[in-house]
Design a protein around this motif. Structure first.
Motif, PDB file in Angstrom:
ATOM      1  N   VAL A  89       0.878  -1.183   0.000  1.00  0.00           N
ATOM      2  CA  VAL A  89       0.000   0.000   0.000  1.00  0.00           C
ATOM      3  C   VAL A  89       0.910   1.227   0.000  1.00  0.00           C
ATOM      4  O   VAL A  89       1.594   1.507   0.992  1.00  0.00           O
ATOM      5  CB  VAL A  89      -0.924   0.004   1.242  1.00  0.00           C
ATOM      6  CG1 VAL A  89      -1.867   1.199   1.213  1.00  0.00           C
ATOM      7  CG2 VAL A  89      -1.707  -1.311   1.328  1.00  0.00           C
ATOM      8  N   LYS A  90       0.951   1.938  -1.140  1.00  0.00           N
ATOM      9  CA  LYS A  90       1.902   3.055  -1.283  1.00  0.00           C
ATOM     10  C   LYS A  90       1.276   4.373  -0.840  1.00  0.00           C
ATOM     11  O   LYS A  90       0.213   4.775  -1.331  1.00  0.00           O
ATOM     12  CB  LYS A  90       2.328   3.207  -2.758  1.00  0.00           C
ATOM     13  CG  LYS A  90       3.250   2.149  -3.308  1.00  0.00           C
ATOM     14  CD  LYS A  90       4.602   2.051  -2.669  1.00  0.00           C
ATOM     15  CE  LYS A  90       5.545   3.194  -2.876  1.00  0.00           C
ATOM     16  NZ  LYS A  90       6.872   2.898  -2.198  1.00  0.00           N
ATOM     17  N   ARG A  91       1.970   5.041   0.074  1.00  0.00           N
ATOM     18  CA  ARG A  91       1.550   6.407   0.447  1.00  0.00           C
ATOM     19  C   ARG A  91       2.720   7.372   0.259  1.00  0.00           C
ATOM     20  O   ARG A  91       2.542   8.579   0.260  1.00  0.00           O
ATOM     21  CB  ARG A  91       1.103   6.447   1.908  1.00  0.00           C
ATOM     22  CG  ARG A  91      -0.090   5.547   2.175  1.00  0.00           C
ATOM     23  CD  ARG A  91      -0.986   6.062   3.257  1.00  0.00           C
ATOM     24  NE  ARG A  91      -2.042   5.090   3.512  1.00  0.00           N
ATOM     25  CZ  ARG A  91      -1.917   4.066   4.351  1.00  0.00           C
ATOM     26  NH1 ARG A  91      -0.791   3.889   5.044  1.00  0.00           N
ATOM     27  NH2 ARG A  91      -2.913   3.220   4.519  1.00  0.00           N
ATOM     28  N   GLY A  95      10.612   9.017  -6.438  1.00  0.00           N
ATOM     29  CA  GLY A  95      11.437  10.071  -7.015  1.00  0.00           C
ATOM     30  C   GLY A  95      11.399  11.299  -6.130  1.00  0.00           C
ATOM     31  O   GLY A  95      11.558  12.433  -6.562  1.00  0.00           O
ATOM     32  N   ALA A  96      11.206  11.064  -4.826  1.00  0.00           N
ATOM     33  CA  ALA A  96      10.886  12.149  -3.901  1.00  0.00           C
ATOM     34  C   ALA A  96      12.001  12.465  -2.906  1.00  0.00           C
ATOM     35  O   ALA A  96      11.942  13.450  -2.195  1.00  0.00           O
ATOM     36  CB  ALA A  96       9.620  11.783  -3.130  1.00  0.00           C
ATOM     37  N   GLY A  97      13.015  11.584  -2.835  1.00  0.00           N
ATOM     38  CA  GLY A  97      14.044  11.779  -1.815  1.00  0.00           C
ATOM     39  C   GLY A  97      13.572  11.364  -0.438  1.00  0.00           C
ATOM     40  O   GLY A  97      14.156  11.721   0.590  1.00  0.00           O
ATOM     41  N   LEU A  98      12.484  10.571  -0.407  1.00  0.00           N
ATOM     42  CA  LEU A  98      11.919  10.114   0.869  1.00  0.00           C
ATOM     43  C   LEU A  98      12.193   8.632   1.109  1.00  0.00           C
ATOM     44  O   LEU A  98      11.771   8.083   2.135  1.00  0.00           O
ATOM     45  CB  LEU A  98      10.404  10.378   0.899  1.00  0.00           C
ATOM     46  CG  LEU A  98       9.985  11.854   0.785  1.00  0.00           C
ATOM     47  CD1 LEU A  98       8.466  11.973   0.666  1.00  0.00           C
ATOM     48  CD2 LEU A  98      10.490  12.654   1.988  1.00  0.00           C
ATOM     49  N   GLY A  99      12.883   7.987   0.178  1.00  0.00           N
ATOM     50  CA  GLY A  99      13.338   6.607   0.370  1.00  0.00           C
ATOM     51  C   GLY A  99      12.234   5.565   0.423  1.00  0.00           C
ATOM     52  O   GLY A  99      12.405   4.528   1.064  1.00  0.00           O
ATOM     53  N   GLY A 100      11.125   5.803  -0.272  1.00  0.00           N
ATOM     54  CA  GLY A 100       9.980   4.896  -0.190  1.00  0.00           C
ATOM     55  C   GLY A 100      10.311   3.450  -0.539  1.00  0.00           C
ATOM     56  O   GLY A 100      10.017   2.538   0.238  1.00  0.00           O
ATOM     57  N   GLY A 101      10.913   3.244  -1.685  1.00  0.00           N
ATOM     58  CA  GLY A 101      11.249   1.883  -2.122  1.00  0.00           C
ATOM     59  C   GLY A 101      12.229   1.226  -1.156  1.00  0.00           C
ATOM     60  O   GLY A 101      12.093   0.043  -0.803  1.00  0.00           O
ATOM     61  N   SER A 102      13.213   1.988  -0.694  1.00  0.00           N
ATOM     62  CA  SER A 102      14.210   1.462   0.246  1.00  0.00           C
ATOM     63  C   SER A 102      13.552   1.062   1.565  1.00  0.00           C
ATOM     64  O   SER A 102      13.880   0.030   2.159  1.00  0.00           O
ATOM     65  CB  SER A 102      15.284   2.523   0.537  1.00  0.00           C
ATOM     66  OG  SER A 102      15.903   2.945  -0.653  1.00  0.00           O
TER      67      SER A 102
HETATM   68  N1  LIG Z   1       8.767  -0.854  -3.544  1.00  0.00           N
HETATM   69  C1  LIG Z   1       8.960   0.190  -4.377  1.00  0.00           C
HETATM   70  N2  LIG Z   1       8.253   1.321  -4.221  1.00  0.00           N
HETATM   71  C2  LIG Z   1       8.449   2.382  -5.039  1.00  0.00           C
HETATM   72  N3  LIG Z   1       9.329   2.395  -6.042  1.00  0.00           N
HETATM   73  C3  LIG Z   1      10.078   1.299  -6.244  1.00  0.00           C
HETATM   74  C4  LIG Z   1       9.926   0.150  -5.424  1.00  0.00           C
HETATM   75  N4  LIG Z   1      10.808  -0.773  -5.850  1.00  0.00           N
HETATM   76  C5  LIG Z   1      11.478  -0.238  -6.881  1.00  0.00           C
HETATM   77  N5  LIG Z   1      11.042   1.008  -7.155  1.00  0.00           N
HETATM   78  C6  LIG Z   1      11.595   1.913  -8.203  1.00  0.00           C
HETATM   79  O1  LIG Z   1      12.475   2.828  -7.537  1.00  0.00           O
HETATM   80  C7  LIG Z   1      12.294   4.170  -8.003  1.00  0.00           C
HETATM   81  C8  LIG Z   1      12.644   5.153  -6.846  1.00  0.00           C
HETATM   82  O2  LIG Z   1      11.669   5.055  -5.859  1.00  0.00           O
HETATM   83  P1  LIG Z   1      11.859   5.472  -4.322  1.00  0.00           P
HETATM   84  O3  LIG Z   1      12.916   4.651  -3.683  1.00  0.00           O
HETATM   85  O4  LIG Z   1      10.512   5.381  -3.681  1.00  0.00           O
HETATM   86  O5  LIG Z   1      12.257   7.001  -4.433  1.00  0.00           O
HETATM   87  P2  LIG Z   1      13.549   7.828  -3.946  1.00  0.00           P
HETATM   88  O6  LIG Z   1      14.783   7.173  -4.541  1.00  0.00           O
HETATM   89  O7  LIG Z   1      13.347   9.204  -4.450  1.00  0.00           O
HETATM   90  O8  LIG Z   1      13.558   7.811  -2.459  1.00  0.00           O
HETATM   91  C9  LIG Z   1      10.851   4.209  -8.503  1.00  0.00           C
HETATM   92  O9  LIG Z   1      10.685   5.113  -9.553  1.00  0.00           O
HETATM   93  C10 LIG Z   1      10.561   2.762  -8.926  1.00  0.00           C
HETATM   94  O10 LIG Z   1      10.738   2.579 -10.320  1.00  0.00           O
END
Ligand SMILES: Nc1ncnc2c1ncn2[C@@H]1O[C@H](COP(=O)(O)OP(=O)(O)O)[C@@H](O)[C@H]1O
Ligand SMILES: C[C@@](CO)(OP(=O)(O)O)[C@H](O)COP(=O)(O)OP(=O)(O)OC[C@H]1O[C@@H](n2ccc(N)nc2=O)[C@H](O)[C@@H]1O
Length: 275
Positions: A89-91, A95-102
């Motif tokens: 569930v994505k909130r 591409g935000a610098g908030l580390g969502g995927g990490s």
């Molecule tokens: N679980 C995930 N959630 C979001 N993006 C992901 C995820 N796994 C891989 N990605 C890829 O990683 C890219 C960067 O996402 P994210 O880590 O959320 O942003 P940021 O690097 O700005 O903190 C996304 O554009 C997407 O293609």
């Protein structure tokens, strides 16, 4: 077994000093990162085989998803099956610098450690995390940390504060590799304030503002506008952007409405607590 819920909080960088480019192409860093209250959720249920689904479009659902990368590394290191259906569930915007995927990846490692009964220490999970990305080890700890190396060498710090902030992210994102690539050659833009800001909880600065502001002129404009608002005690870009952090000293809702009206009606704006 019931569904297991794991919370994946976003982060902001309170400080980010780039020390130089390393031989492996990464940049040596000193950064203090802090979790914030906006979070993704992982809903994890036992299944016949591993499967990932997500409630928003645009998130890759193949082996490149950082959650799936976490599962593969955990399977390899522990020999466990990890047969779960994961509902993401994505909130946290990307591409935000908030580390969502990490953060999602680290949350998956924490959840697997519980669900599979492996009871590995945080340090072992952090080693797995560092293979996924430079930021992922920080999210294993889910507390304020000082991070060095390429960001993967993490030390939790005592930080007894709760700081109210407004996060503002324009509809465009910033690519992390591009932000680092531009760092060495970048120049400050005249009239824009890059100086460290001082608070009772510590300093507030980001060396990636310089390269990112050169390419995305709306961001320094937004920072300087925020610094003029009565509700704002400080403003800084988070990580590689494009989210701007406004430290609050007044009404969040009034500031949000004015920012949408005067700066950009399409921005994602979220009131959060840092720490
Ligand atoms: N679980 C995930 N959630 C979001 N993006 C992901 C995820 N796994 C891989 N990605 C890829 O990683 C890219 C960067 O996402 P994210 O880590 O959320 O942003 P940021 O690097 O700005 O903190 C996304 O554009 C997407 O293609
Ligand atoms: C900038 C920061 C600040 O916390 O976060 P974001 O703003 O992206 O969330 C991090 O350093 C991002 O960490 P993370 O997103 O995990 O980066 P990685 O996947 O490891 O690396 C992506 C790319 O960024 C560059 N990179 C990353 C980290 C680093 N110390 N030096 C680099 O040069 C490299 O070009 C690398 O190929």
């Amino acid at each position: 077994m019931a569904t297991h819920k794991e919370i994946a909080r976003a982060k902001v960088n309170l400080t980010l000093r780039v020390l130089g480019k390393r031989e492996d192409g990464f940049h040596a860093l000193e950064t203090r990162m802090a979790p914030v209250s906006v979070a993704d959720e992982l809903l994890i249920t036992p299944a016949d085989a591993y499967e990932l689904v997500c409630d928003v479009e645009g998130v890759p659902l193949d082996e490149t998803n950082l959650v799936t990368m976490a599962v593969r590394i955990f399977q390899r290191e522990t020999g466990k099956d990890c047969a779960y259906r994961v509902e993401l569930v994505k909130r946290i915007p990307h591409g935000a610098g908030l580390g969502g995927g990490s953060s999602d990846a680290a949350a998956m490692l924490r959840a697997l450690n519980t669900l599979e009964g492996t009871n590995l220490p945080h340090t072992a999970l952090a080693d797995m995390a560092a293979e996924i990305g430079s930021d992922v080890a920080f999210f294993v700890f889910d507390s304020v940390c000082d991070c060095v190396g390429r960001g993967e060498l993490v030390t939790p710090v005592q930080w007894d504060y709760k700081v109210d902030a407004l996060l503002l992210k324009p509809s465009f994102g910033v690519s992390t590799p591009h932000a680092y690539q531009g760092w060495q050659q970048s120049q400050e833009i005249k009239g824009i304030d890059y100086a460290p800001q001082k608070f009772e909880w510590g300093e507030f600065f980001n060396d990636l503002e310089r390269p990112v502001y050169e390419k995305h002129r709306f961001l320094p404009e937004l920072k300087m506008w925020l610094l003029e608002q009565p509700e704002v005690a400080g403003a800084l870009m988070s990580g590689s952007g494009s989210t701007m952090i406004a430290i609050l000293q007044g009404d969040a809702e009034a500031l949000k409405q004015r920012a949408l009206k005067e700066m950009d009606p399409t921005m994602w704006v979220e009131k959060v607590v840092i720490g």
